[in-house]
Design an enzyme around this catalytic site. Structure first.
Site, PDB file in Angstrom:
ATOM      1  N   GLY A   1       0.825  -1.202   0.000  1.00  0.00           N
ATOM      2  CA  GLY A   1       0.000   0.000   0.000  1.00  0.00           C
ATOM      3  C   GLY A   1       0.864   1.259   0.000  1.00  0.00           C
ATOM      4  CB  SER A   2       0.081   4.683   1.105  1.00  0.00           C
ATOM      5  OG  SER A   2      -0.969   4.850   0.178  1.00  0.00           O
ATOM      6  CB  THR A   3       4.013   1.386   3.878  1.00  0.00           C
ATOM      7  OG1 THR A   3       3.840   0.146   3.187  1.00  0.00           O
ATOM      8  CG2 THR A   3       2.942   1.533   4.955  1.00  0.00           C
ATOM      9  CG  PHE A   4       6.040   0.584  -2.597  1.00  0.00           C
ATOM     10  CD1 PHE A   4       6.970  -0.367  -2.235  1.00  0.00           C
ATOM     11  CD2 PHE A   4       6.017   0.994  -3.931  1.00  0.00           C
ATOM     12  CE1 PHE A   4       7.850  -0.907  -3.160  1.00  0.00           C
ATOM     13  CE2 PHE A   4       6.886   0.458  -4.864  1.00  0.00           C
ATOM     14  CZ  PHE A   4       7.809  -0.496  -4.473  1.00  0.00           C
TER      15      PHE A   4
ATOM     16  CB  SER B   1      -3.519   2.677  -2.274  1.00  0.00           C
ATOM     17  OG  SER B   1      -2.967   3.645  -1.410  1.00  0.00           O
TER      18      SER B   1
END
Length: 664
Positions: free
Chosen positions: A355-358, A663
Site C-alpha cells: 500500500g502507501s507505505t511503499f 489505495s
C-alpha cells in the site's frame, strides 16, 4: 544223547568238536563254514574307519576351538564384554534462550517419567490396564504411547506418563515388583515460561521423527542424538539446533545376568548446548503483542544501527509448550482448524500489498534517478489518466489540488505516484527499490521466510508468458498490483532508510555463548551492504515522513503530544476491489474482506533507535489502527512509558479529522 564229529586236519580247520543235542534235524545237508580271518579283517577295517572319523571330528573341533579362541578372540571378547557392559547415552542439557537483558525465555527442568520397555513386557495391553490402577493414565496417554510404539521401534523404553508428581512416584515404587519392564526415569523437559509471547520467534521442540533421523543421518550427526527424544522443529529452536543441542555423553555400566546395573565403569560427561542471547527485548515484545489486543497482524521492530530485531510479533500466537512432548490430536485440531491461523508466522510468511507505505521508497527512487525534483508539482484532479482512456482514481475523489513531493507523502497522494511510476518504468523501479530488500528474503535467522514480490518485465514473462504493459506499472507506484511484501521486508526497508542506505541483515540472535568457556560469538556485527543516497534526498523524505505524524498528516491523531519526532508513513492495502466511483465502506463488508492497515516508522527521526513496520489484518486504516500500536512501542523504548489498554477488534471507526487513504 550227544554226538561228536571229528574233521581231518588237512581241511585246515584244525581240530574241532561240535556237539549236537537232540539228534540230527531232518533235511540238514551240512554245516555252514565261517572265515574268521576275513571277519577279523573287516572288523579291523571298520574300526580304522570309525577311529579315523573320530580323529577327523576331533581335528575339526580343535580347529573350531582354535578359530573361536585365537583367530576370533577379540571379536568374541567384545561380545562377551557387551553382554556384561552396557553403554548408555547421557543426554546433554539443551542451551538456554535469553533476551537482550538476560531474561530467560526458554529453559529446561527435570521431572520423573514413567517408561515401558516393550521387549520385557509379554502383554502390553494388560500391563497398561494394571498400571492405570496405580498411576493416572488418561486415554490421550494411551494413544500417544501406541503412536510412539508404532513409530519408534528402536527405542529401549517408551514413556507412557510424563511429569509424575511425588505422590505418583511413591505409589509406583511400592508396586514396582508387579511391573517388570516398567521403570521411572528422570528426564529433562523444555519449558517456555511466557506462554504464547514470542512463540513464533522461539518456535518449539518436538519428538524425533523418522524424517528427522534420516536428515540427521545425512548430516552425519545421528550418533550425537543417541538417546535423544527431542529436536528443534521451528523458529530459533530449529534454526540453531546444532548450537542448542550440545554433545551427548556416555557411561559404561556393568550389568548382571538379569540385566540389572551393578556399577558404573566409565563416564564421559555430556557437553551442554550453547546459550542464545537475543537482540530481542522481551518487554518490547510483550508491549507490542498486548497492543494488538484480539486483532490479527504482525509487527517487526529493528535496531537500524545493528540490524538486531527488538520485537517480532505475529498475532494470534500459540503456546509452544503444547508441542514439547508431541501435541495431542485435540489441541492440534484446535490450532490447525482455527480460522485465525495462529500457526502462521505473519511477520515472515504473510505477504501483503504494501500500500502507501511503499511511497517513501518511490520518492527516494524518483529523486535519486532524476525523475522528480523536490519542487516538481502536479495538479491532482482525483485521478490519473493513461492514454486518454483508462483512469486510476485517487483515494480522495475530488483530488488534492497542487501536490509536490513533500505534500505527496504527507497527504498520501496516489495520483502523484501513478505518474512517477510510469515515468520511472518498471525495470528502473525494480532495480532501484530492490536495494531496499523488496522482492527477496532478508536472510533473518529463523526458517520459513517468504520472499515477497517486486515485479519486473522478466518476472511477468516467466510467470504468465505475457509482456509487461505500461498500465501494469501504474498500481505498482502505490504499492498495489503485483506488489507484495512481508512485514519483515517493510521493517527491513525502513531500517535501511533510517540508516541512510547502510544495510544490516536483520537477526534475532545477538550472541552465542559457549556453555563450557563462557565465550560469546557475536552475530552480524558489521554491515553487509551500503548503497549511496544523497543527503538531500534523505533529508527531504525524512522531513515529509515527520509531517505525516503532525497535524494535517495521516497519523497525526496517533502521535498527538509525542515529545519525540517520528518519521512514518501510513498505508491501507485492499483485500477486495470496489467498482469505479464507489466509496469504500468497511462496515458493510465481512471482516475478512476489509482493508489491511499498515504503518512504517522510525524514531527518533534525527537519531533513529527503532525502525518498525506494522500490519493489522482487516484493520481498516493505517493511521487509526496501526499507528497507535507503534506509539505504544515508541513510548516504552524512548520514554519507558507504559502503554494504554489495547484496542479490541471492532468495525472500522468513523473517519478521523484527516481522512485515511485507500489505495487502488
Amino acid at each position: 544223547m550227544q554226538f561228536s564229529l571229528r574233521f581231518p586236519g588237512k581241511l585246515g580247520l584244525g581240530r574241532s568238536r561240535m556237539g549236537f543235542r537232540g539228534g540230527f534235524r531232518p533235511g540238514l545237508r551240512g554245516v555252514e563254514m565261517r572265515d574268521l580271518g576275513r571277519d577279523l579283517q573287516r572288523f579291523q577295517w571298520r574300526l580304522a574307519v570309525c577311529a579315523g572319523g573320530v580323529v577327523f571330528l576331533f581335528v575339526l573341533l580343535l580347529l573350531r576351538f582354535f578359530y573361536l579362541q585365537v583367530v576370533q578372540h577379540e571379536h568374541y571378547l567384545t561380545l562377551a564384554e557387551n553382554n556384561r557392559i552396557s553403554v548408555l547415552p547421557v543426554i546433554p542439557n539443551r542451551g538456554l534462550i535469553l533476551d537482550r537483558n538476560g531474561a530467560v525465555i526458554a529453559h529446561n527442568y527435570s521431572a520423573f517419567t514413567l517408561e515401558v520397555t516393550p521387549k520385557e513386557v509379554p502383554d502390553l495391553n494388560r500391563m497398561v490396564d494394571d498400571l492405570a490402577q496405580v498411576i493416572d493414565i488418561q486415554p490421550k496417554d494411551r494413544k500417544r504411547f501406541r503412536k510412539l510404539l508404532d513409530e519408534r521401534h528402536d527405542l529401549d523404553s517408551i514413556p507412557i506418563r510424563t511429569r509424575l508428581t511425588d505422590e505418583e512416584v511413591a505409589r509406583f515404587a511400592v508396586n514396582r515388583y508387579r511391573f517388570p519392564g516398567v521403570q521411572i526415569n528422570a528426564r529433562l523437559f523444555r519449558h517456555y515460561p511466557n506462554g504464547d509471547i514470542a512463540s513464533h520467534v522461539l518456535g518449539y521442540i518436538g519428538r524425533l521423527s523418522d524424517r528427522d533421523k534420516a536428515k540427521l543421518k545425512d548430516q552425519g550427526v545421528a550418533a550425537n542424538y543417541s538417546g535423544s527424544d527431542y529436536i528443534g522443529k521451528t523458529g530459533l529452536e530449529g534454526f540453531y539446533e546444532s548450537d542448542l543441542h550440545g554433545v551427548t555423553g556416555f557411561e559404561q555400566v556393568e550389568t548382571d545376568a538379569g540385566g540389572r546395573a551393578v556399577r558404573t565403569l566409565r563416564r564421559i560427561l555430556p557437553v551442554s548446548g550453547n546459550n542464545l542471547h537475543l537482540a530481542l527485548d522481551l518487554r518490547v515484545q510483550e508491549i507490542a503483542e498486548r497492543a494488538f489486543g484480539t486483532r490479527r497482524g504482525a509487527l517487526v521492530a529493528i535496531e537500524p544501527a545493528t540490524g538486531g530485531v527488538l520485537a517480532l510479533v505475529s498475532r494470534p500466537g500459540y503456546d509452544p509448550n503444547l508441542f514439547v512432548e508431541g501435541i495431542d490430536s485435540q489441541n492440534w485440531e484446535v490450532l490447525s482448524n482455527d480460522p485465525t491461523k495462529p500457526l502462521n508466522n505473519r511477520a515472515l510468511q504473510g505477504v501483503y500489498p504494501p500500500g502507501s507505505t511503499f511511497k517513501p521508497f518511490m520518492a527516494v527512487a524518483g529523486l535519486e534517478l532524476g525523475k522528480r525534483t523536490p519542487d516538481y508539482t502536479i495538479s491532482d484532479p482525483g485521478y490519473f489518466t493513461l492514454g486518454g482512456n483508462h483512469r486510476w482514481r485517487d483515494w480522495k475523489k475530488e483530488g488534492h489540488g497542487m501536490v509536490n513531493l513533500h505534500r505527496s507523502i504527507v497527504i498520501s497522494c496516489d495520483t502523484y505516484y501513478y505518474g512517477l511510476a510510469v515515468d520511472m518504468g518498471i525495470d528502473n523501479l525494480h532495480s532501484f527499490i530492490g536495494q531496499f530488500g523488496f522482492g527477496k528474503r532478508t536472510g533473518i535467522d529463523i526458517p520459513g521466510e517468504s520472499g515477497g514480490l517486486l515485479p519486473s518485465q522478466a518476472w511477468k514473462q516467466k510467470r504468465f508468458n505475457q509482456k509487461w504493459f505500461t498500465g501494469d506499472t501504474v498500481s505498482i507506484g502505490i504499492g498495489q498490483g503485483y506488489n507484495l511484501a512481508t512485514p519483515l521486508q517493510l521493517a527491513f526497508a525502513t531500517a535501511i532508510l533510517a540508516n541512510n542506505g547502510v544495510v544490516y541483515r536483520p537477526h534475532l540472535v545477538r550472541q552465542v555463548e559457549d556453555s563450557q568457556t563462557g565465550d560469546r560469538r557475536t552475530i552480524e556485527a558489521e554491515p553487509f551492504n551500503t548503497f549511496p543516497l544523497k543527503q538531500d534526498t534523505i533529508d527531504r523524505v525524512r522531513a515529509a515522513m515527520i509531517d505525516v505524524n503532525k497535524p494535517g498528516g495521516t497519523a497525526s491523531v496517533a502521535f498527538s503530544g509525542a515529545p519525540y519526532a517520528v518519521a512514518g508513513k501510513t498505508g491501507t492495502a485492499q483485500v477486495v476491489g470496489i467498482k469505479q466511483g464507489e466509496k469504500y465502506d468497511g462496515s458493510r463488508l465481512q471482516e475478512q474482506h476489509r482493508d489491511h492497515a499498515l504503518y512504517i516508522a522510525y524514531a527518533p527521526a534525527d537519531l533513529p533507535q527503532v525502525a518498525l513496520a506494522i500490519l493489522v489484518e482487516n484493520g481498516g486504516h493505517g493511521g487509526s489502527d496501526a499507528a497507535p500500536i507503534a506509539r505504544a512501542v515508541f513510548d516504552w523504548v524512548l520514554l519507558g512509558k507504559e502503554p494504554k489498554p489495547p484496542k479490541e477488534a471492532t468495525p472500522p471507526p468513523a473517519p478521523a479529522a484527516v481522512e485515511e487513504e485507500r489505495s487502488d
